[in-house]
Motif scaffolding. Structure first.
Motif, PDB file in Angstrom:
ATOM      1  N   ARG B  75     -67.234  55.226 -15.852  1.00  0.00           N
ATOM      2  CA  ARG B  75     -66.995  56.604 -16.288  1.00  0.00           C
ATOM      3  C   ARG B  75     -67.816  56.922 -17.527  1.00  0.00           C
ATOM      4  NH1 ARG B  75     -62.890  60.964 -15.364  1.00  0.00           N
ATOM      5  NH2 ARG B  75     -63.963  62.538 -16.589  1.00  0.00           N
ATOM      6  N   VAL B  76     -67.858  55.959 -18.436  1.00  0.00           N
ATOM      7  CA  VAL B  76     -68.577  56.170 -19.695  1.00  0.00           C
ATOM      8  C   VAL B  76     -70.081  56.193 -19.455  1.00  0.00           C
ATOM      9  CG1 VAL B  76     -69.101  55.151 -21.934  1.00  0.00           C
ATOM     10  CG2 VAL B  76     -66.736  55.236 -21.103  1.00  0.00           C
ATOM     11  N   THR B  77     -70.590  55.260 -18.638  1.00  0.00           N
ATOM     12  CA  THR B  77     -72.045  55.142 -18.502  1.00  0.00           C
ATOM     13  C   THR B  77     -72.611  55.948 -17.340  1.00  0.00           C
ATOM     14  OG1 THR B  77     -71.741  53.183 -17.149  1.00  0.00           O
ATOM     15  CG2 THR B  77     -72.113  52.837 -19.493  1.00  0.00           C
ATOM     16  N   GLU B  78     -71.865  56.068 -16.230  1.00  0.00           N
ATOM     17  CA  GLU B  78     -72.461  56.659 -15.033  1.00  0.00           C
ATOM     18  C   GLU B  78     -71.964  58.058 -14.730  1.00  0.00           C
ATOM     19  OE1 GLU B  78     -73.527  53.211 -11.916  1.00  0.00           O
ATOM     20  OE2 GLU B  78     -71.397  53.547 -12.216  1.00  0.00           O
ATOM     21  N   GLY B  79     -70.843  58.438 -15.259  1.00  0.00           N
ATOM     22  CA  GLY B  79     -70.324  59.773 -14.978  1.00  0.00           C
ATOM     23  C   GLY B  79     -69.176  59.727 -13.997  1.00  0.00           C
ATOM     24  N   ARG B  80     -68.579  60.915 -13.778  1.00  0.00           N
ATOM     25  CA  ARG B  80     -67.327  60.967 -13.075  1.00  0.00           C
ATOM     26  C   ARG B  80     -67.450  60.650 -11.581  1.00  0.00           C
ATOM     27  NH1 ARG B  80     -64.111  66.333 -12.747  1.00  0.00           N
ATOM     28  NH2 ARG B  80     -62.920  65.717 -10.915  1.00  0.00           N
ATOM     29  N   ARG B  81     -68.518  61.168 -10.955  1.00  0.00           N
ATOM     30  CA  ARG B  81     -68.606  61.015  -9.505  1.00  0.00           C
ATOM     31  C   ARG B  81     -68.732  59.544  -9.128  1.00  0.00           C
ATOM     32  NH1 ARG B  81     -72.542  60.763  -5.994  1.00  0.00           N
ATOM     33  NH2 ARG B  81     -74.179  61.211  -7.518  1.00  0.00           N
ATOM     34  N   ARG B  82     -69.649  58.836  -9.814  1.00  0.00           N
ATOM     35  CA  ARG B  82     -69.833  57.428  -9.490  1.00  0.00           C
ATOM     36  C   ARG B  82     -68.588  56.612  -9.832  1.00  0.00           C
ATOM     37  NH1 ARG B  82     -75.147  56.023  -8.250  1.00  0.00           N
ATOM     38  NH2 ARG B  82     -76.634  57.630  -8.847  1.00  0.00           N
ATOM     39  N   ALA B  83     -67.937  56.976 -10.943  1.00  0.00           N
ATOM     40  CA  ALA B  83     -66.734  56.244 -11.345  1.00  0.00           C
ATOM     41  C   ALA B  83     -65.654  56.389 -10.279  1.00  0.00           C
ATOM     42  CB  ALA B  83     -66.236  56.769 -12.686  1.00  0.00           C
ATOM     43  N   THR B  84     -65.494  57.618  -9.772  1.00  0.00           N
ATOM     44  CA  THR B  84     -64.504  57.828  -8.709  1.00  0.00           C
ATOM     45  C   THR B  84     -64.871  56.997  -7.490  1.00  0.00           C
ATOM     46  OG1 THR B  84     -64.389  60.078  -9.519  1.00  0.00           O
ATOM     47  CG2 THR B  84     -63.273  59.619  -7.441  1.00  0.00           C
ATOM     48  N   ASP B  85     -66.169  56.977  -7.169  1.00  0.00           N
ATOM     49  CA  ASP B  85     -66.639  56.188  -6.035  1.00  0.00           C
ATOM     50  C   ASP B  85     -66.244  54.723  -6.206  1.00  0.00           C
ATOM     51  OD1 ASP B  85     -68.069  55.477  -3.711  1.00  0.00           O
ATOM     52  OD2 ASP B  85     -69.744  54.838  -4.977  1.00  0.00           O
ATOM     53  N   ARG B  86     -66.487  54.210  -7.427  1.00  0.00           N
ATOM     54  CA  ARG B  86     -66.165  52.788  -7.667  1.00  0.00           C
ATOM     55  C   ARG B  86     -64.658  52.553  -7.598  1.00  0.00           C
ATOM     56  NH1 ARG B  86     -70.645  50.243  -8.567  1.00  0.00           N
ATOM     57  NH2 ARG B  86     -72.343  51.158  -9.787  1.00  0.00           N
ATOM     58  N   LEU B  87     -63.893  53.506  -8.128  1.00  0.00           N
ATOM     59  CA  LEU B  87     -62.431  53.371  -8.100  1.00  0.00           C
ATOM     60  C   LEU B  87     -61.928  53.303  -6.662  1.00  0.00           C
ATOM     61  CD1 LEU B  87     -59.698  53.428  -9.609  1.00  0.00           C
ATOM     62  CD2 LEU B  87     -59.728  55.903  -9.307  1.00  0.00           C
ATOM     63  N   VAL B  88     -62.411  54.251  -5.826  1.00  0.00           N
ATOM     64  CA  VAL B  88     -61.942  54.302  -4.440  1.00  0.00           C
ATOM     65  C   VAL B  88     -62.391  53.043  -3.698  1.00  0.00           C
ATOM     66  CG1 VAL B  88     -62.085  55.572  -2.279  1.00  0.00           C
ATOM     67  CG2 VAL B  88     -61.843  56.804  -4.423  1.00  0.00           C
ATOM     68  N   THR B  89     -63.631  52.601  -3.958  1.00  0.00           N
ATOM     69  CA  THR B  89     -64.099  51.363  -3.338  1.00  0.00           C
ATOM     70  C   THR B  89     -63.152  50.215  -3.662  1.00  0.00           C
ATOM     71  OG1 THR B  89     -66.344  52.168  -3.617  1.00  0.00           O
ATOM     72  CG2 THR B  89     -66.093  49.826  -3.103  1.00  0.00           C
ATOM     73  N   SER B  90     -62.759  50.112  -4.946  1.00  0.00           N
ATOM     74  CA  SER B  90     -61.853  49.036  -5.350  1.00  0.00           C
ATOM     75  C   SER B  90     -60.513  49.145  -4.642  1.00  0.00           C
ATOM     76  CB  SER B  90     -61.617  49.063  -6.867  1.00  0.00           C
ATOM     77  OG  SER B  90     -62.839  48.982  -7.548  1.00  0.00           O
ATOM     78  N   VAL B  91     -59.980  50.366  -4.575  1.00  0.00           N
ATOM     79  CA  VAL B  91     -58.660  50.554  -3.956  1.00  0.00           C
ATOM     80  C   VAL B  91     -58.710  50.185  -2.476  1.00  0.00           C
ATOM     81  CG1 VAL B  91     -56.949  52.291  -3.303  1.00  0.00           C
ATOM     82  CG2 VAL B  91     -57.912  52.288  -5.615  1.00  0.00           C
ATOM     83  N   VAL B  92     -59.766  50.648  -1.792  1.00  0.00           N
ATOM     84  CA  VAL B  92     -59.883  50.366  -0.355  1.00  0.00           C
ATOM     85  C   VAL B  92     -60.018  48.870  -0.125  1.00  0.00           C
ATOM     86  CG1 VAL B  92     -61.358  50.693   1.646  1.00  0.00           C
ATOM     87  CG2 VAL B  92     -60.806  52.627   0.206  1.00  0.00           C
TER      88      VAL B  92
END
Lengths: 259, 362
Positions: B75-92
């Motif tokens: 979130r800090v380095t890449e921005g919101r969209r990528r952070a959400t992508d990483r979050l959802v990837t982790s959850v899945v």
């Protein structure tokens, strides 16, 4: 043997809906009759009543008479299966049987009806039918390969070979070229002019140039509006239809001033 | 070379709404999220070491902390969209991992405990005259094979013909009614099927009756709807154009069905039947009521009790005798054998769908 078909006062229904009404027409043997008209006007429906294929759809029925050389196709003791053996059909989309080889597809009309025939006779018939459909040279080395491996145009010619292998009197074609490229279309059109020496051919087409190129007689179907039954507006020699039609509606449709 | 613009920290509040989305063309190298996740895991290890080590708690801490760490860094380095992508990837991924836990644990446990008695004697001897050590499940294996074969023999013709009726002939209300009841039957509890077969035979032979054929009938009640449903779905997939092509050649309807429709769908039908067999082969409750258990080998499904693998496993576990460990080992091996049978049937189903599928020729 090519045969003449006489249609008188034919009404076609789907359930209570009258899809086509009042068709009177005489289809000449050893010639090509083209049916043209806008989508939904009932020309395919009419074509399918000629070999009782419309009965596959639940609720479909007809009133009136269809007579082929004295034989009433809708007579009480006429079996639709017998009618379809005499009147073959080629469909809009090529539909070779996927479980069968090219050879078996051509022989399907006999095999599926369990007609007994010696291997050499059957070989002859398959070769004759494929030659009749101008496909023999392209497939003679791979008759045992699946029919679905051929190109679209080849598949359509395979379907024509399958239809003529049972030696019908009449061949019905429901937009046989609409899924094909111009070169395959040309091949099929050439084939039709050869086949009309032996069969009566009726073709439904959206392509007016095609109707003008191949047919002797042309029928123009139209409907007054959505929900109204389709009608045969004009039936005349192709030359007359395309140069000097009797009806204003025909002229409008052919010259593109429709609607 | 693109000019690196300094990435502004993600702003919140009213001003951010009206502003166009900030473009971030900076993405972290592949190893960074992994390293961040590993750091989260390390913190989790520390945390669980402090609170007393516990595997489940450690895994929960690790997944949660790792995910949060990756999200925050991203979130800090890449921005919101990528952070959400990483979050959802982790959850899945975590959900997938959770789904795998029981499967892997089950296979691990059954193989580990069942392999001990997975020997020649297990396959060659029954339990006749066995007290304590030794003995096997030959009689139960044979019983399962015989009863399942009988079930298949009863269910496949009925199920297949019913499916053909539904797809090719039935229409309107009757069709909807049959389809509805087939769906209901698919969900029928297996004990009900067992009680039905038992009640049926008690009417004829009197109470206390136990026969292999009763089991086959109970299992058929469970298998027929599965066969109907799967065959129906596959027959529906056969293009109408093929039926029309056949009719147009003057082929009658019944020949069209037997020679065009079924051959086209045979791969799917075979797969469906095999999976239906796999579904009933491990049924315990109906067989417990209708077939019972025996220690001797009985090949005749029309005469007396038979042993079957699921019921065998049940009795070995619940009534192990003294000392219990030998019977319990046999129960685990029977369970392993059942899993192998089901797995084998699934492999067969795949092979059927591969080899019988219509060839495209390309």
């Amino acid at each position: 043997m090519a045969k003449r078909i006489e249609v008188s006062d034919l009404n076609i229904y789907y359930g209570s809906f009258r899809a086509v009404e009042g068709v009177n027409v005489s289809i000449e043997p050893r010639s090509i009759t083209a049916l043209i008209g806008p989508s939904g006007c009932g020309k395919s429906t009419f074509l399918r009543t000629l070999n009782r294929m419309h009965e596959v759809i639940p609720g479909a029925r007809v009133e009136g008479k269809v007579v082929m050389d004295g034989q009433d196709l809708y007579g009480p003791d006429t079996d639709p299966v017998t009618v379809r053996r005499q009147i073959g059909m080629v469909f809009q989309r090529p539909n070779p049987f996927p479980t069968m080889s090219i050879y078996e597809n051509v022989a399907a009309g006999l095999r599926l009806n369990s007609v007994r025939m010696s291997k050499s006779d059957l070989d002859d018939l398959v070769e004759r039918s494929l030659k009749g459909a101008n496909l023999w040279e392209e497939v003679k080395d791979r008759l045992d390969r699946p029919g679905s491996g051929l190109s679209g145009g080849q598949q359509q010619r395979l379907c024509i070979a399958r239809a003529i292998a049972v030696e019908p009197d009449v061949l019905l074609m429901d937009e046989p070229c609409s899924a094909l490229d111009p070169i395959s279309t040309l091949a099929i059109e050439d084939l039709m002019t050869e086949l009309k020496e032996r069969f009566t051919i009726v073709i439904v087409t959206h392509n007016m140039q095609q109707a003008a190129r191949v047919s002797e007689q042309t029928g123009f179907f139209n409907l007054n509006g959505v929900g109204q039954p389709g009608r045969l507006i004009e039936f005349n020699p192709t030359e007359k239809i395309f140069s000097n039609p009797d009806q204003k509606a025909t002229e409008d449709y052919i010259s593109g001033r429709f609607g | 070379m693109s000019v690196q613009t300094p990435t502004p920290a993600p702003t919140t509040g009213a001003s951010a709404v009206s502003r166009p989305q900030q473009q971030h063309d900076r993405s972290l190298p592949r190893w960074v999220p992994l390293a961040v996740f590993a750091a989260g895991v390390a913190v989790a290890a520390l945390l669980s070491a402090l609170t007393g080590f516990n595997v489940v708690l450690f895994v929960v801490y690790a997944v949660v902390l790792g995910t949060v760490a990756v999200y925050v860094v991203s979130r800090v380095t890449e921005g919101r969209r990528r952070a959400t992508d990483r979050l959802v990837t982790s959850v899945v991924t975590a959900a997938f991992g959770i789904a795998m836990v029981p499967l892997v644990a089950l296979v691990w446990e059954v193989v580990g405990r069942g392999i001990e008695r997975f020997d020649g004697e297990f396959f060659n001897s029954s339990l006749q005259g066995i007290i304590g050590e030794g003995g096997g499940a030959y009689h139960a294996l044979m019983g399962t094979v015989i009863i399942t074969a009988l079930t298949t023999l009863l269910s496949v013709p009925i199920g297949l013909l019913a499916a053909i009726y539904l797809v090719e002939y039935a229409r309107g209300r009757l069709k909807r009614a049959i389809t509805f009841f087939v769906d209901v039957m698919t969900g029928i509890p297996s004990i009900v099927a067992g009680l039905f077969a038992y009640a049926l035979f008690v009417l004829i032979f009197g109470p206390g009756i136990r026969l292999g054929i009763m089991g086959a009938i109970a299992l058929s009640v469970l298998m027929i709807p599965v066969v109907v449903r799967s065959a129906e779905e596959v027959l529906k997939l056969v293009p109408n154009e093929l039926r029309e092509a056949s009719y147009a050649l003057g082929v009658p309807k019944w020949r069209t069905i037997t020679k065009v429709v079924i051959p086209t769908a045979i791969a799917g039908i075979g797969t469906g039947v095999t999976l239906a067999i796999a579904r009933v082969i491990g049924e315990t409750a109906p067989l417990l009521i209708t077939v019972g258990i025996t220690n001797a080998t009985n090949f005749d499904p029309f005469d007396g009790r038979m042993a079957t693998l699921p019921v065998y496993a049940y009795y070995q576990l619940t009534q192990p005798g003294v000392p219990p460990e030998f019977a319990i080992d046999r129960a685990w091996t029977a369970a392993l054998l059942l899993i192998i049978l089901v797995m084998g049937l699934n492999v067969v189903a795949r092979l059927i769908s591969r080899f019988f599928a219509p060839k495209t020729g390309r």
